[in-house]
Design a protein around this motif. Sequence first.
Motif, short mmCIF file in Angstrom:
data_model
loop_
_atom_site.label_atom_id
_atom_site.label_comp_id
_atom_site.label_asym_id
_atom_site.label_seq_id
_atom_site.Cartn_x
_atom_site.Cartn_y
_atom_site.Cartn_z
N VAL A 172 0.71 -1.29 -0.21
CA VAL A 172 0.09 0.04 0.09
C VAL A 172 0.83 1.06 0.02
O VAL A 172 0.75 2.19 -0.79
N TYR A 173 1.97 1.29 0.78
CA TYR A 173 2.45 2.57 1.09
C TYR A 173 3.84 2.56 0.37
O TYR A 173 4.53 3.62 0.38
N GLY A 187 9.33 6.61 -7.07
CA GLY A 187 8.64 8.03 -7.61
C GLY A 187 7.20 8.16 -7.45
O GLY A 187 6.86 9.33 -8.12
N ASP A 188 6.46 7.30 -7.23
CA ASP A 188 4.92 7.51 -7.31
C ASP A 188 4.65 8.26 -6.16
O ASP A 188 4.59 7.94 -5.08
N PRO A 189 4.22 9.37 -6.36
CA PRO A 189 3.58 10.61 -5.63
C PRO A 189 2.46 10.02 -4.83
O PRO A 189 2.02 10.68 -3.89
N GLY A 190 1.54 9.29 -5.23
CA GLY A 190 0.26 9.07 -4.97
C GLY A 190 -0.78 10.01 -5.29
O GLY A 190 -0.31 10.96 -6.31
N LEU A 191 -1.99 10.37 -4.57
CA LEU A 191 -2.96 11.06 -4.94
C LEU A 191 -2.68 12.46 -4.55
O LEU A 191 -2.91 13.51 -5.09
N VAL A 192 -1.76 12.60 -3.54
CA VAL A 192 -1.58 13.96 -2.91
C VAL A 192 -0.19 14.36 -3.08
O VAL A 192 0.26 15.53 -3.73
N GLY A 193 0.84 13.56 -2.74
CA GLY A 193 2.22 13.99 -2.87
C GLY A 193 3.12 14.46 -1.78
O GLY A 193 2.57 15.32 -1.02
N PRO A 194 4.38 14.49 -1.87
CA PRO A 194 5.22 14.90 -0.85
C PRO A 194 5.33 16.53 -1.07
O PRO A 194 5.04 17.03 -2.25
N PHE A 207 -1.03 8.66 1.84
CA PHE A 207 0.33 8.25 1.69
C PHE A 207 0.53 6.71 0.78
O PHE A 207 1.68 6.59 0.42
N GLY A 208 -0.74 6.26 0.49
CA GLY A 208 -0.44 4.99 -0.36
C GLY A 208 -0.29 5.46 -1.66
O GLY A 208 -0.19 6.52 -2.46
N ALA A 261 -3.05 1.76 -4.85
CA ALA A 261 -3.68 1.60 -3.84
C ALA A 261 -4.64 2.59 -3.09
O ALA A 261 -5.89 2.07 -2.72
N ALA A 262 -4.36 3.55 -3.38
CA ALA A 262 -5.31 4.79 -2.96
C ALA A 262 -6.50 4.74 -3.69
O ALA A 262 -7.49 4.79 -3.29
N THR A 263 -6.32 4.71 -5.11
CA THR A 263 -7.54 4.56 -6.10
C THR A 263 -8.51 3.20 -5.47
O THR A 263 -9.61 3.29 -5.64
N ALA A 264 -7.69 2.22 -5.47
CA ALA A 264 -8.50 0.99 -5.36
C ALA A 264 -9.21 1.23 -3.88
O ALA A 264 -10.40 0.75 -3.82
#
Length: 302
Positions: free
Chosen positions: A26-27, A32-39, A100-101, A105-108
């Motif tokens: 999940v995390y 490099g994938d920032p996820g839905l929000v990102g660092p 953070f996923g 994972a976040a979309t799922a």
Amino acid sequence: MYTSALRRHIVAEFEQGAGCHDDPLVYGGPPGDPGLVGPGSVSWEVNADLAAVSQAGLPAIVLEILHPSVVAGVQEFSNYRQDPFQRARATLGYVLTTTFGNTEAATAVINRVKGVHSFVHGTRPDGVPYRALDPELIAWVHTCIPWMIMQAFEHTIRPLSQQEKDRYLAEQAVIGWMAGADRVPTTVAELDDYVESMRPKLGVNTQTREFIDFLLSAPLSTNFPRAVDRPLHRFVMYAGMSRAPRWARELIGFDHPSTLTHRLIEPALQLDARRLRWAFGTPRYVALATERVAAQSRVTAS
């Protein structure tokens, strides 16, 4: 040795009710994938604080069920009586995964929640039909979470600037829209207007009172003598709802704590926050997400 044992005890006790949020699938994930929000986002700072997110759970849930359609669905379809911590655990996992996923994972998890909610529909006791996938209900449930997290964060860590609050709400709004919400506040001004527009639709009915009564009797993570159990539950409710607006506390009858309770609430919440931060340090979900994003830089550099 004693310190390590105490840390492990606090973590284990917390995870018994809130779940363990450290799955590399999940995390971690694609470099490099920032996820839905990102660092670099405000969400990564605010939602990284496990104390603020966990303390926001109770007031967010109570605010959600003040909508009669939300509480109707909870009463008819939820198993909270058999698993008192299920909703809080699911809410915490949802917040952490969507923030953070990795993107998949976040979309799922958003799609999984939508799938579960597609079966949640019926008729309220007052005869009004409801369905969990109603965009208005999704918007209300979504909004209560970042709203209360901001409140908890500001009380236990530091005040957020107006710009930071607006950025945080805008970042979290992306998740609300993906979930199917219609009107999602993206600034503090929009949040204030939105809440005022929703207040006439909120209230306490028999189902709401039943849920709140359950909160006052649900088992806590630690066993206490029966003589102090009920007062302790009431204190937890007063403390949790201290982050919610006064009108919400008035609706559920938790707006006038005793003088002693009032004096103890803030020190208790501050102590709880420091205890969790000390025990967890950098939460595993934050460490994994940070490693995931940084991995792309290492790959590029090599």
